[in-house]
Design a protein around this motif. Structure first.
Motif, PDB file in Angstrom:
ATOM      1  N   TRP A 280      48.065 100.226  11.351  1.00  0.00           N
ATOM      2  CA  TRP A 280      48.843  98.975  11.377  1.00  0.00           C
ATOM      3  C   TRP A 280      49.208  98.605  12.819  1.00  0.00           C
ATOM      4  O   TRP A 280      49.024  97.471  13.254  1.00  0.00           O
TER       5      TRP A 280
ATOM      6  N   LYS B 149      55.223  99.921   3.557  1.00  0.00           N
ATOM      7  CA  LYS B 149      55.353  98.987   2.430  1.00  0.00           C
ATOM      8  C   LYS B 149      55.260  99.790   1.131  1.00  0.00           C
ATOM      9  O   LYS B 149      54.346 100.618   0.990  1.00  0.00           O
TER      10      LYS B 149
ATOM     11  N   THR C 261      57.448  76.102   1.714  1.00  0.00           N
ATOM     12  CA  THR C 261      58.631  75.812   2.538  1.00  0.00           C
ATOM     13  C   THR C 261      58.729  74.297   2.788  1.00  0.00           C
ATOM     14  O   THR C 261      59.821  73.709   2.697  1.00  0.00           O
TER      15      THR C 261
ATOM     16  N   MET D 117      41.480  82.573  15.008  1.00  0.00           N
ATOM     17  CA  MET D 117      41.728  84.028  14.913  1.00  0.00           C
ATOM     18  C   MET D 117      40.433  84.807  14.701  1.00  0.00           C
ATOM     19  O   MET D 117      40.311  85.944  15.147  1.00  0.00           O
TER      20      MET D 117
ATOM     21  N   LEU E 242      54.605  87.756  11.664  1.00  0.00           N
ATOM     22  CA  LEU E 242      53.907  87.429  12.912  1.00  0.00           C
ATOM     23  C   LEU E 242      53.823  85.924  13.105  1.00  0.00           C
ATOM     24  O   LEU E 242      53.640  85.449  14.224  1.00  0.00           O
TER      25      LEU E 242
ATOM     26  N   SER F  79      62.043  87.934   7.657  1.00  0.00           N
ATOM     27  CA  SER F  79      62.393  89.332   7.876  1.00  0.00           C
ATOM     28  C   SER F  79      62.640  89.526   9.385  1.00  0.00           C
ATOM     29  O   SER F  79      62.858  88.527  10.093  1.00  0.00           O
TER      30      SER F  79
ATOM     31  N   PRO G  56      60.086  95.313  13.836  1.00  0.00           N
ATOM     32  CA  PRO G  56      58.660  95.514  14.156  1.00  0.00           C
ATOM     33  C   PRO G  56      57.711  95.018  13.078  1.00  0.00           C
ATOM     34  O   PRO G  56      56.565  94.702  13.357  1.00  0.00           O
TER      35      PRO G  56
ATOM     36  N   MET H  77      65.561  76.697   4.714  1.00  0.00           N
ATOM     37  CA  MET H  77      65.043  78.062   4.516  1.00  0.00           C
ATOM     38  C   MET H  77      66.163  79.064   4.266  1.00  0.00           C
ATOM     39  O   MET H  77      65.937  80.131   3.711  1.00  0.00           O
TER      40      MET H  77
HETATM   41  C1  HEM Z   1      57.385  79.738   6.134  1.00  0.00           C
HETATM   42  C2  HEM Z   1      56.360  80.541   6.237  1.00  0.00           C
HETATM   43  C3  HEM Z   1      56.425  82.043   6.253  1.00  0.00           C
HETATM   44  C4  HEM Z   1      57.391  82.878   5.776  1.00  0.00           C
HETATM   45  C5  HEM Z   1      58.685  82.499   5.077  1.00  0.00           C
HETATM   46  C6  HEM Z   1      56.958  84.224   6.073  1.00  0.00           C
HETATM   47  C7  HEM Z   1      57.695  85.359   5.777  1.00  0.00           C
HETATM   48  C8  HEM Z   1      57.283  86.633   6.069  1.00  0.00           C
HETATM   49  C9  HEM Z   1      58.061  87.815   5.808  1.00  0.00           C
HETATM   50  C10 HEM Z   1      59.451  87.839   5.209  1.00  0.00           C
HETATM   51  C11 HEM Z   1      57.328  88.877   6.226  1.00  0.00           C
HETATM   52  C12 HEM Z   1      57.748  90.338   6.197  1.00  0.00           C
HETATM   53  C13 HEM Z   1      57.336  90.983   4.925  1.00  0.00           C
HETATM   54  C14 HEM Z   1      57.834  92.377   4.869  1.00  0.00           C
HETATM   55  O1  HEM Z   1      58.436  92.862   5.800  1.00  0.00           O
HETATM   56  O2  HEM Z   1      57.646  93.000   3.836  1.00  0.00           O
HETATM   57  C15 HEM Z   1      56.072  88.380   6.739  1.00  0.00           C
HETATM   58  C16 HEM Z   1      55.059  89.167   7.247  1.00  0.00           C
HETATM   59  C17 HEM Z   1      53.893  88.669   7.764  1.00  0.00           C
HETATM   60  N1  HEM Z   1      53.571  87.355   7.943  1.00  0.00           N
HETATM   61 FE1  HEM Z   1      54.687  85.767   7.429  1.00  0.00          FE
HETATM   62  N2  HEM Z   1      55.745  84.182   6.689  1.00  0.00           N
HETATM   63  C18 HEM Z   1      55.382  82.873   6.835  1.00  0.00           C
HETATM   64  C19 HEM Z   1      54.241  82.391   7.436  1.00  0.00           C
HETATM   65  C20 HEM Z   1      53.262  83.145   8.015  1.00  0.00           C
HETATM   66  C21 HEM Z   1      52.090  82.633   8.679  1.00  0.00           C
HETATM   67  C22 HEM Z   1      51.789  81.144   8.881  1.00  0.00           C
HETATM   68  C23 HEM Z   1      51.340  83.693   9.065  1.00  0.00           C
HETATM   69  C24 HEM Z   1      50.023  83.721   9.778  1.00  0.00           C
HETATM   70  C25 HEM Z   1      49.218  82.732   9.942  1.00  0.00           C
HETATM   71  C26 HEM Z   1      52.053  84.886   8.658  1.00  0.00           C
HETATM   72  C27 HEM Z   1      51.613  86.165   8.861  1.00  0.00           C
HETATM   73  C28 HEM Z   1      52.320  87.295   8.511  1.00  0.00           C
HETATM   74  C29 HEM Z   1      51.810  88.633   8.709  1.00  0.00           C
HETATM   75  C30 HEM Z   1      50.473  89.008   9.304  1.00  0.00           C
HETATM   76  C31 HEM Z   1      52.800  89.497   8.248  1.00  0.00           C
HETATM   77  C32 HEM Z   1      52.735  91.019   8.216  1.00  0.00           C
HETATM   78  C33 HEM Z   1      53.324  91.572   9.481  1.00  0.00           C
HETATM   79  C34 HEM Z   1      53.268  93.088   9.509  1.00  0.00           C
HETATM   80  O3  HEM Z   1      53.356  93.721   8.463  1.00  0.00           O
HETATM   81  O4  HEM Z   1      53.190  93.606  10.605  1.00  0.00           O
HETATM   82  N3  HEM Z   1      53.214  84.512   8.028  1.00  0.00           N
HETATM   83  N4  HEM Z   1      56.078  87.009   6.645  1.00  0.00           N
END
Ligand code: HEM
Length: 541
Positions: free
Chosen positions: A163, A139, A351, A319, A487, A480, A483, A407
């Motif tokens: 990570w 990042k 959303t 969690m 999540l 996105s 890997p 979306m």
């Molecule tokens: C509509 C809802 C959501 C959208 C649009 C969304 C979108 C995203 C996107 C685009 C990324 C990637 C960011 C990157 O690559 O820089 C991401 C990463 C992540 N999201 Fe979501 N997210 C949502 C909901 C959630 C929820 C509900 C959780 C957990 C309860 C969550 C947990 C995570 C985590 C932990 C990552 C980091 C993953 C990593 O770096 O390995 N997200 N999200």
């Protein structure tokens, strides 16, 4: 001038300065402070450049032999022109679309010596996002730095082996059995949301109201309980502190990034907003610490639950339990909990807010979703006591298509960025060098007329399985991919479907806003310039 016989009164510039400073000494002080600040910023940039420069050459040595390629011939888009074109926040998305159309798949810009490259094409997006090379999943610190004091080295901001090992464990929090348990929480909170909306829209009230605060409250309740085990009805005091602090923290963060100068760490640290921000953060930390203690005590009282290490797979309710059972330290739990709250609360609420607006604008699609929702609610095999099961939710195919289309049009996370610590090979002629920040503009891919004909129209059938199969997988990236993709994909879709299905079951949704009345603004997330107005009419069910 003979400086040995210098008479200040004879020297006009000196007199001007002297009299001005005598008249308003505070002006001189302000000027001096500003000069000092400028000096400080220049020194900071120079130090950064020195350190990053060294890092770059260290990494380059690792990859000696990288081929000479077309990179140097890739034209740079003038930065000042870009800033000028994007000066109006309201039209920045339209400008982006126009530039993408005019400049092809690459747009290269240099900012303060840092290279940025926009990859506006699904093949290129796949190249970077699907890569498992640790050097391709970093990042960019310059974009994520502001998050470090908030979530430290949580999953969202950490890199490399740290990570990878956390991701492996936290993936268990999103398996089918875990999601099945969360579905009960979604239903409970959806019913509370419906109760609050019923209070807001009294019978015969023909007024339009904003409902985003109610939607967000439901979102915080869900994330608090699924992540922390914090049920608002059981831990009232902690829940109150948590809600007010998370809300204020979020407001301050938006305020900070909306007020350009507060992004500069030096100005930020001295501002009164920062003082409140860190106090709120302290309050959130204290609630989390109390929940960690409660959770540890519960697990000690029931030793059969304490599995530890890799066996923590299935037997956890939230969690926090998973993290304690996996022997995470208190510091890691604090970072991880805040990461989940930050990643999972505002994103889903925002959303849902936009999705309800889309349904209000497209009444025929709303009617079809309601028909489907009623059929599923009325089937006792699927849905006892108005509780939607996982199976019931997976039957809501039409609603899901509408959600995915909403979306597509308005991806709340609108870009994905990576900083290269290994060169990225595009083809035989082009290799993107180490140090470049590559940016995938999800939102522009979603608006490509090649992959999504009539991209500005709401057409949920684009997401029929046969239509999805015809498209490149990397044209649609709201979460996105690869890997480091989100999540919480299934978590989010199930939560959004549960909340919206309960609302459709209870209300007809109308709006008096038009799509062009409220432009979407790219901020930390993509969000409407103001909350939408809705009128909800209670149904007789
Ligand atoms: C509509 C809802 C959501 C959208 C649009 C969304 C979108 C995203 C996107 C685009 C990324 C990637 C960011 C990157 O690559 O820089 C991401 C990463 C992540 N999201 Fe979501 N997210 C949502 C909901 C959630 C929820 C509900 C959780 C957990 C309860 C969550 C947990 C995570 C985590 C932990 C990552 C980091 C993953 C990593 O770096 O390995 N997200 N999200």
């Amino acid at each position: 001038m003979d400086f040995n016989h210098f008479n200040p009164e004879e020297c006009i510039w000196y007199q001007e300065f002297y009299f001005q400073s005598n008249k308003s000494p505070e002006k001189a002080v302000v000027t001096a402070i500003l000069l000092l600040l400028l000096l400080f910023i220049v020194v900071q940039l120079a130090v950064k450049k020195f350190i990053f420069g060294k890092e770059k050459s260290r990494l380059s040595k690792k990859y000696i032999g990288a081929k000479i390629n077309q990179w140097d011939k890739l034209p740079r888009f003038p930065l000042l022109k870009l800033i000028w074109l994007c000066r109006d926040q309201k039209s920045v998305l339209e400008t982006g679309r126009r530039l993408a159309g005019e400049n092809g798949p690459f747009l290269r810009v240099t900012v303060l010596g840092e290279e940025y490259l926009l990859l506006n094409n699904p093949d290129l997006a796949e190249k970077i996002l699907s890569s498992r090379d640790f050097g391709h999943i970093i990042k960019p610190p310059q974009l994520y730095e502001p998050l470090f004091d908030l979530i430290g080295h949580g999953l969202l901001t950490s890199n490399g082996e740290a990570w990878h090992s956390k991701r492996k464990i936290m993936t268990k929090a999103f398996t089918y059995p875990a999601l099945k348990r969360y579905t009960k929480i979604y239903n409970k909170c959806a019913k509370r949301t419906v109760a609050q909306l019923t209070q807001k829209f009294r019978k015969d009230d023909k007024e339009y109201h904003q409902i985003n605060a109610i939607i967000q409250t439901g979102g915080i309740e869900i994330i608090s309980e699924t992540v922390l085990g914090l049920d608002v009805t059981q831990h009232k005091e902690d829940a109150k502190i948590m809600f007010t602090s998370v809300n204020r923290w979020k407001e301050i963060t938006f305020q900070r990034f909306g007020t350009g100068w507060l992004v500069v760490p030096l100005f930020w640290r001295w501002s009164s907003l920062a003082r409140e921000y860190y106090r709120r953060l302290g309050d959130i930390d204290n609630v989390i610490k109390r929940m960690i203690k409660r959770c540890r005590d519960e697990l000690t009282d029931q030793p059969e639950l304490k599995l530890g290490g890799n066996n923590a797979n299935d037997s956890f309710d939230n969690m926090m339990q998973l993290m304690i059972k996996s022997d995470f330290s208190e510091l890691i739990i604090l970072d991880e909990v805040k990461t989940m709250i930050m990643a999972g609360y505002e994103t889903v609420s925002a959303t849902i807010h936009v999705f309800l607006f889309m349904l209000a604008l497209h009444q025929t699609h709303q009617a079809s979703c309601r028909e489907e929702v009623d059929r599923i609610f009325d089937d006792p095999a699927n849905c006892a006591n108005e509780e939607l099961t996982m199976e019931a939710l997976s039957e809501m195919k039409y609603l899901e298509r509408c959600l995915l289309e909403s979306m597509r049009m308005f991806p709340i996370v609108f870009i994905t960025a990576r900083k290269l610590e290994a060169p990225l090979n595009i083809d035989d002629n082009l290799e993107i060098p180490i140090g470049t920040t590559v940016v995938v503009p999800n939102i522009l891919l979603h608006k490509s007329p090649i992959h999504f004909p009539q991209p500005d129209e709401f057409q949920p059938d684009r997401f029929l399985p046969e239509n999805c199969a015809k498209r490149h997988a990397y044209t649609y990236l709201p979460f996105s991919a690869g890997p480091r993709g989100c999540l919480g994909i299934k978590f989010s879709l199930l939560e959004a479907k549960t909340i919206v299905a309960h609302i459709l079951r209870n209300f007809e949704i109308y709006t008096n806003d038009k799509i062009d009345d409220v432009p979407m603004i790219p901020s930390i997330l993509l969000r409407p310039q103001r909350d939408f107005y809705f009128r909800l009419e209670k149904r007789n069910i």
